[in-house]
Design a protein around this motif. Sequence first.
Motif, PDB file in Angstrom:
ATOM      1  N   GLU A  29     -13.951  10.476   8.980  1.00  0.00           N
ATOM      2  CA  GLU A  29     -13.808   9.038   8.750  1.00  0.00           C
ATOM      3  C   GLU A  29     -15.159   8.314   8.736  1.00  0.00           C
ATOM      4  OE1 GLU A  29     -10.931   5.335  10.038  1.00  0.00           O
ATOM      5  OE2 GLU A  29     -11.066   7.066  11.357  1.00  0.00           O
ATOM      6  N   ARG A  57     -14.370   4.839  -5.281  1.00  0.00           N
ATOM      7  CA  ARG A  57     -13.014   5.326  -5.570  1.00  0.00           C
ATOM      8  C   ARG A  57     -12.653   6.525  -4.697  1.00  0.00           C
ATOM      9  NH1 ARG A  57     -13.682   5.219 -10.576  1.00  0.00           N
ATOM     10  NH2 ARG A  57     -14.341   7.362 -10.861  1.00  0.00           N
ATOM     11  N   THR A  60     -12.337   5.455  -0.956  1.00  0.00           N
ATOM     12  CA  THR A  60     -11.128   4.642  -0.793  1.00  0.00           C
ATOM     13  C   THR A  60      -9.874   5.505  -0.810  1.00  0.00           C
ATOM     14  OG1 THR A  60     -12.233   2.739  -1.805  1.00  0.00           O
ATOM     15  CG2 THR A  60      -9.825   2.706  -1.766  1.00  0.00           C
ATOM     16  N   THR A  61      -9.830   6.462  -1.719  1.00  0.00           N
ATOM     17  CA  THR A  61      -8.675   7.363  -1.807  1.00  0.00           C
ATOM     18  C   THR A  61      -8.501   8.155  -0.516  1.00  0.00           C
ATOM     19  OG1 THR A  61      -8.865   7.567  -4.203  1.00  0.00           O
ATOM     20  CG2 THR A  61      -7.716   9.341  -3.053  1.00  0.00           C
ATOM     21  N   LEU A  63      -9.758   7.533   2.486  1.00  0.00           N
ATOM     22  CA  LEU A  63      -9.481   6.658   3.623  1.00  0.00           C
ATOM     23  C   LEU A  63      -8.019   6.223   3.632  1.00  0.00           C
ATOM     24  CD1 LEU A  63     -12.747   4.531   3.663  1.00  0.00           C
ATOM     25  CD2 LEU A  63     -11.930   6.037   5.512  1.00  0.00           C
ATOM     26  N   ARG A  64      -7.455   5.981   2.456  1.00  0.00           N
ATOM     27  CA  ARG A  64      -6.033   5.626   2.381  1.00  0.00           C
ATOM     28  C   ARG A  64      -5.168   6.800   2.831  1.00  0.00           C
ATOM     29  NH1 ARG A  64      -4.500   1.971  -1.610  1.00  0.00           N
ATOM     30  NH2 ARG A  64      -3.457   0.757  -0.059  1.00  0.00           N
ATOM     31  N   ARG A  65      -5.513   8.012   2.412  1.00  0.00           N
ATOM     32  CA  ARG A  65      -4.756   9.199   2.849  1.00  0.00           C
ATOM     33  C   ARG A  65      -4.832   9.358   4.362  1.00  0.00           C
ATOM     34  NH1 ARG A  65      -6.587  13.540  -1.747  1.00  0.00           N
ATOM     35  NH2 ARG A  65      -5.449  12.562  -3.439  1.00  0.00           N
ATOM     36  N   SER A  67      -5.322   7.008   6.545  1.00  0.00           N
ATOM     37  CA  SER A  67      -4.503   5.944   7.114  1.00  0.00           C
ATOM     38  C   SER A  67      -3.019   6.304   7.054  1.00  0.00           C
ATOM     39  CB  SER A  67      -4.755   4.639   6.362  1.00  0.00           C
ATOM     40  OG  SER A  67      -3.894   3.633   6.807  1.00  0.00           O
ATOM     41  N   ASP A  68      -2.594   6.862   5.927  1.00  0.00           N
ATOM     42  CA  ASP A  68      -1.198   7.289   5.777  1.00  0.00           C
ATOM     43  C   ASP A  68      -0.843   8.378   6.792  1.00  0.00           C
ATOM     44  OD1 ASP A  68      -0.763   5.502   3.716  1.00  0.00           O
ATOM     45  OD2 ASP A  68      -0.947   7.006   2.122  1.00  0.00           O
ATOM     46  N   TRP A  91       6.313   5.399   0.240  1.00  0.00           N
ATOM     47  CA  TRP A  91       5.356   6.205  -0.533  1.00  0.00           C
ATOM     48  C   TRP A  91       5.967   6.631  -1.862  1.00  0.00           C
ATOM     49  CZ3 TRP A  91       3.603   9.968   3.911  1.00  0.00           C
ATOM     50  CH2 TRP A  91       2.777   9.260   4.802  1.00  0.00           C
ATOM     51  N   ASP A  94       6.000   3.629  -4.161  1.00  0.00           N
ATOM     52  CA  ASP A  94       4.643   3.350  -4.643  1.00  0.00           C
ATOM     53  C   ASP A  94       4.268   4.288  -5.783  1.00  0.00           C
ATOM     54  OD1 ASP A  94       4.467   1.406  -2.679  1.00  0.00           O
ATOM     55  OD2 ASP A  94       3.189   2.604  -1.352  1.00  0.00           O
ATOM     56  N   ARG A  98       3.417   3.416  -9.707  1.00  0.00           N
ATOM     57  CA  ARG A  98       2.158   3.812 -10.355  1.00  0.00           C
ATOM     58  C   ARG A  98       2.425   4.590 -11.639  1.00  0.00           C
ATOM     59  NH1 ARG A  98       0.354   4.869  -5.137  1.00  0.00           N
ATOM     60  NH2 ARG A  98       0.660   7.088  -5.366  1.00  0.00           N
TER      61      ARG A  98
END
Length: 116
Positions: A29, A57, A60-61, A63-65, A67-68, A91, A94, A98
């Motif tokens: 992280e 990109r 961000t990808t 970090l989102r994973r 977080s999930d 999920w 979402d 997309r």
Amino acid sequence: MLQATVLAALGKIPEVCLVTAAYIETADEPGLLAQLASGRALQAKRPRSSDASYHIRSATTFLRRLSDMKLLRDRAQAADRSGIAALLHQWEQDRVQRLGVEHLWEPTPFPLEREL
């Protein structure tokens, strides 16, 4: 991440705890946050930089994973089966949005939900 999601859908909560913990433990992280900051700094200097866009990109990808996985871990540790199901459905929704196939999608219950 896929393994944890499938285990969660199947209702294998102890295994979800193990897999998410391993994922979170191995995630870098601080490195991802540094990569994001670096990308943003580069983008501030060179707004059209493809390197900056890539770093932003990518960070961000991941970090989102991360977080999930933390969300899933927290719900699994609390044995919150309905919370896990709601998260999985979110999920799923979402992803459907997309892909632009909302008109074809109908949510189906996960095996986890049979026990609710």
